[in-house]
Structure formats: structure tokens, C-alpha cells
Design a protein around this motif. Structure first.
Motif, PDB file in Angstrom:
ATOM      1  N   GLY A  37       0.786  -1.221   0.000  1.00 22.37           N
ATOM      2  CA  GLY A  37       0.000   0.000   0.000  1.00 22.37           C
ATOM      3  C   GLY A  37       0.827   1.285   0.000  1.00 22.37           C
ATOM      4  O   GLY A  37       0.298   2.378   0.188  1.00 22.37           O
ATOM      5  N   TYR A  38       2.092   1.155  -0.205  1.00 21.85           N
ATOM      6  CA  TYR A  38       2.954   2.345  -0.279  1.00 21.85           C
ATOM      7  C   TYR A  38       3.227   2.673  -1.745  1.00 21.85           C
ATOM      8  O   TYR A  38       4.162   2.161  -2.355  1.00 21.85           O
ATOM      9  N   ASN A  39       2.357   3.504  -2.293  1.00 23.58           N
ATOM     10  CA  ASN A  39       2.449   3.781  -3.732  1.00 23.58           C
ATOM     11  C   ASN A  39       3.213   5.048  -4.062  1.00 23.58           C
ATOM     12  O   ASN A  39       3.513   5.305  -5.210  1.00 23.58           O
ATOM     13  N   HIS A  40       3.471   5.839  -3.025  1.00 25.88           N
ATOM     14  CA  HIS A  40       4.120   7.114  -3.315  1.00 25.88           C
ATOM     15  C   HIS A  40       5.598   7.053  -2.993  1.00 25.88           C
ATOM     16  O   HIS A  40       5.994   7.134  -1.846  1.00 25.88           O
ATOM     17  N   TYR A  41       6.347   6.880  -4.016  1.00 22.92           N
ATOM     18  CA  TYR A  41       7.797   6.838  -3.819  1.00 22.92           C
ATOM     19  C   TYR A  41       8.478   7.430  -5.049  1.00 22.92           C
ATOM     20  O   TYR A  41       7.872   7.587  -6.100  1.00 22.92           O
ATOM     21  N   ARG A  42       9.715   7.770  -4.864  1.00 21.42           N
ATOM     22  CA  ARG A  42      10.523   8.222  -5.979  1.00 21.42           C
ATOM     23  C   ARG A  42      11.711   7.299  -6.123  1.00 21.42           C
ATOM     24  O   ARG A  42      12.108   6.644  -5.162  1.00 21.42           O
ATOM     25  N   LEU A  43      12.289   7.305  -7.319  1.00 14.74           N
ATOM     26  CA  LEU A  43      13.414   6.415  -7.567  1.00 14.74           C
ATOM     27  C   LEU A  43      14.707   7.179  -7.775  1.00 14.74           C
ATOM     28  O   LEU A  43      14.695   8.284  -8.318  1.00 14.74           O
ATOM     29  N   SER A  51      22.224   8.650  -3.340  1.00  9.99           N
ATOM     30  CA  SER A  51      21.136   8.447  -4.306  1.00  9.99           C
ATOM     31  C   SER A  51      20.343   7.169  -4.023  1.00  9.99           C
ATOM     32  O   SER A  51      20.447   6.197  -4.757  1.00  9.99           O
ATOM     33  N   PRO A  52      19.543   7.182  -2.957  1.00 13.76           N
ATOM     34  CA  PRO A  52      18.804   5.958  -2.604  1.00 13.76           C
ATOM     35  C   PRO A  52      17.920   5.473  -3.749  1.00 13.76           C
ATOM     36  O   PRO A  52      17.427   6.275  -4.542  1.00 13.76           O
ATOM     37  N   ASP A  53      17.722   4.153  -3.806  1.00 16.39           N
ATOM     38  CA  ASP A  53      16.980   3.558  -4.919  1.00 16.39           C
ATOM     39  C   ASP A  53      15.490   3.824  -4.841  1.00 16.39           C
ATOM     40  O   ASP A  53      14.851   4.091  -5.847  1.00 16.39           O
ATOM     41  N   VAL A  54      14.932   3.694  -3.646  1.00 13.46           N
ATOM     42  CA  VAL A  54      13.502   3.946  -3.478  1.00 13.46           C
ATOM     43  C   VAL A  54      13.331   4.923  -2.310  1.00 13.46           C
ATOM     44  O   VAL A  54      13.852   4.695  -1.222  1.00 13.46           O
ATOM     45  N   VAL A  55      12.613   6.023  -2.576  1.00  6.57           N
ATOM     46  CA  VAL A  55      12.495   7.082  -1.570  1.00  6.57           C
ATOM     47  C   VAL A  55      11.031   7.351  -1.237  1.00  6.57           C
ATOM     48  O   VAL A  55      10.215   7.589  -2.132  1.00  6.57           O
ATOM     49  N   PHE A  56      10.709   7.290   0.046  1.00  7.26           N
ATOM     50  CA  PHE A  56       9.368   7.617   0.524  1.00  7.26           C
ATOM     51  C   PHE A  56       9.467   8.955   1.235  1.00  7.26           C
ATOM     52  O   PHE A  56       9.806   9.030   2.415  1.00  7.26           O
ATOM     53  N   LYS A  57       9.187   9.984   0.454  1.00  8.76           N
ATOM     54  CA  LYS A  57       9.469  11.336   0.919  1.00  8.76           C
ATOM     55  C   LYS A  57       8.640  11.715   2.148  1.00  8.76           C
ATOM     56  O   LYS A  57       9.163  12.271   3.113  1.00  8.76           O
ATOM     57  N   LEU A  59       7.311   9.855   4.356  1.00  7.13           N
ATOM     58  CA  LEU A  59       7.714   9.078   5.539  1.00  7.13           C
ATOM     59  C   LEU A  59       9.148   9.392   5.966  1.00  7.13           C
ATOM     60  O   LEU A  59       9.584   8.978   7.034  1.00  7.13           O
ATOM     61  N   ARG A  60       9.849  10.091   5.109  1.00  6.19           N
ATOM     62  CA  ARG A  60      11.284  10.327   5.303  1.00  6.19           C
ATOM     63  C   ARG A  60      12.037   9.020   5.497  1.00  6.19           C
ATOM     64  O   ARG A  60      12.809   8.844   6.435  1.00  6.19           O
ATOM     65  N   LYS A  61      11.757   8.117   4.591  1.00  6.15           N
ATOM     66  CA  LYS A  61      12.423   6.817   4.618  1.00  6.15           C
ATOM     67  C   LYS A  61      12.953   6.471   3.235  1.00  6.15           C
ATOM     68  O   LYS A  61      12.303   6.796   2.235  1.00  6.15           O
ATOM     69  N   VAL A  62      14.088   5.825   3.220  1.00  5.96           N
ATOM     70  CA  VAL A  62      14.660   5.425   1.935  1.00  5.96           C
ATOM     71  C   VAL A  62      15.113   3.969   1.996  1.00  5.96           C
ATOM     72  O   VAL A  62      15.451   3.446   3.049  1.00  5.96           O
ATOM     73  N   ILE A  63      15.092   3.341   0.837  1.00  9.42           N
ATOM     74  CA  ILE A  63      15.596   1.969   0.741  1.00  9.42           C
ATOM     75  C   ILE A  63      16.744   1.935  -0.265  1.00  9.42           C
ATOM     76  O   ILE A  63      16.630   2.446  -1.380  1.00  9.42           O
ATOM     77  N   PHE A  64      17.842   1.360   0.169  1.00 10.57           N
ATOM     78  CA  PHE A  64      18.957   1.107  -0.734  1.00 10.57           C
ATOM     79  C   PHE A  64      18.899  -0.357  -1.150  1.00 10.57           C
ATOM     80  O   PHE A  64      18.851  -1.240  -0.291  1.00 10.57           O
ATOM     81  N   VAL A  65      18.867  -0.590  -2.437  1.00  6.37           N
ATOM     82  CA  VAL A  65      18.926  -1.962  -2.930  1.00  6.37           C
ATOM     83  C   VAL A  65      20.362  -2.208  -3.374  1.00  6.37           C
ATOM     84  O   VAL A  65      20.816  -1.659  -4.375  1.00  6.37           O
TER      85      VAL A  65
END
Ligand SMILES: [Zn+2]
Length: 137
Positions: A37-43, A51-57, A59-65
Motif C-alpha cells: 500500500g505504499y504507492n508514493h515513492y521516488r526512484l 542516491s537511494p533507490d527507493v524514496v518515501f518522501k 515518511l522520510r524513509k529510503v531503501i537502498f537496494v
């Protein structure tokens, strides 16, 4: 000495496989996030450290793959090739340093980050749980 041709061929092979795998891994992580259900992210947000791969602005959370090879993961895929070991080692060590710096800076900005390793994505339920826990907390 093993001939140069073999080495450079191996190098380009690894570069290629890393590139395509990373893209696949990113898409996979996005799918998981979406299904949760987290559809709002940037890449690939270049304005954030590393330069994180997936950014949830919001939530101020990022995922590094992270590709296991390039980012020096302690697993099968992270193992260095037998030839030209110093070359690879230097590259990977530099990447690890850069990663640490990025994680530190992300935290300083008050953001949270999660690292997902390429090899983890094979264990689907594990990755889903990990991403879910991170996004919900
Ligand atoms: Zn790994």
C-alpha cells in the motif's frame, strides 16, 4: 599470469550482470512496497546522500537496494573474483566507505534507511517482512 582478455571479459560480464540485476531488484522492491500500500515513492533520488533507490518522501524513509558484489556483502554473491583481486578489492572497499558515509548523512538529516541486499530478495517472505516492518515503524 592469466591473459588480459579473460580478465577484461570477466569484468564486462560482471558489470553487465550487476546492472541488469540491480534494475530487477529495484523493480521487485517497488512491487513489494506497492503491494503493502505504499504507492508514493521516488526512484534514484540524486539529491539525497547515496542516491537511494527507493524514496518515501512523506515518511522520510529510503531503501537502498545493494548488489552484493559491488557493496561487499558477506555472502556467496559478494565474493571477489580470483583474478585481479586487488583491483576488485579497492573498488569494493571504496564503495563500502561511500555507503557508510551516505547512511550517516541520511541519518543526520533525520531520515531512516533500510538496506536490502540482492541475495535477500530471493527469500521473498523475508524481504516482504523486512520492508513491511521498516515502512510501518
Ligand atoms: Zn548478499
Amino acid at each position: 599470469m592469466k591473459n588480459q582478455y579473460q580478465t577484461s571479459e570477466l569484468r564486462s560480464k560482471i558489470m553487465k550482470s550487476v546492472k541488469s540485476k540491480n534494475t530487477g531488484a529495484e523493480i521487485y522492491v517497488r512491487k513489494i512496497a506497492c503491494s503493502l500500500g505504499y504507492n508514493h515513492y521516488r526512484l534514484n533520488v540524486k539529491t539525497l546522500p547515496g542516491s537511494p533507490d527507493v524514496v518515501f518522501k512523506k515518511l522520510r524513509k529510503v531503501i537502498f537496494v545493494n548488489g552484493c558484489f559491488w557493496h561487499g556483502h558477506d555472502c556467496n554473491k559478494g565474493r571477489l573474483p580470483k583474478s585481479n583481486i586487488t583491483f576488485w578489492k579497492n573498488k569494493v572497499v571504496n564503495n563500502i566507505k561511500r555507503d557508510r558515509e551516505a547512511y550517516k548523512n541520511i541519518k543526520k538529516m533525520g531520515w531512516k534507511y533500510l538496506v536490502i541486499w540482492q541475495c535477500e530478495l530471493k527469500k521473498e517472505s523475508h524481504s516482504i517482512r523486512k520492508i513491511k516492518k521498516f515502512l510501518e515503524k
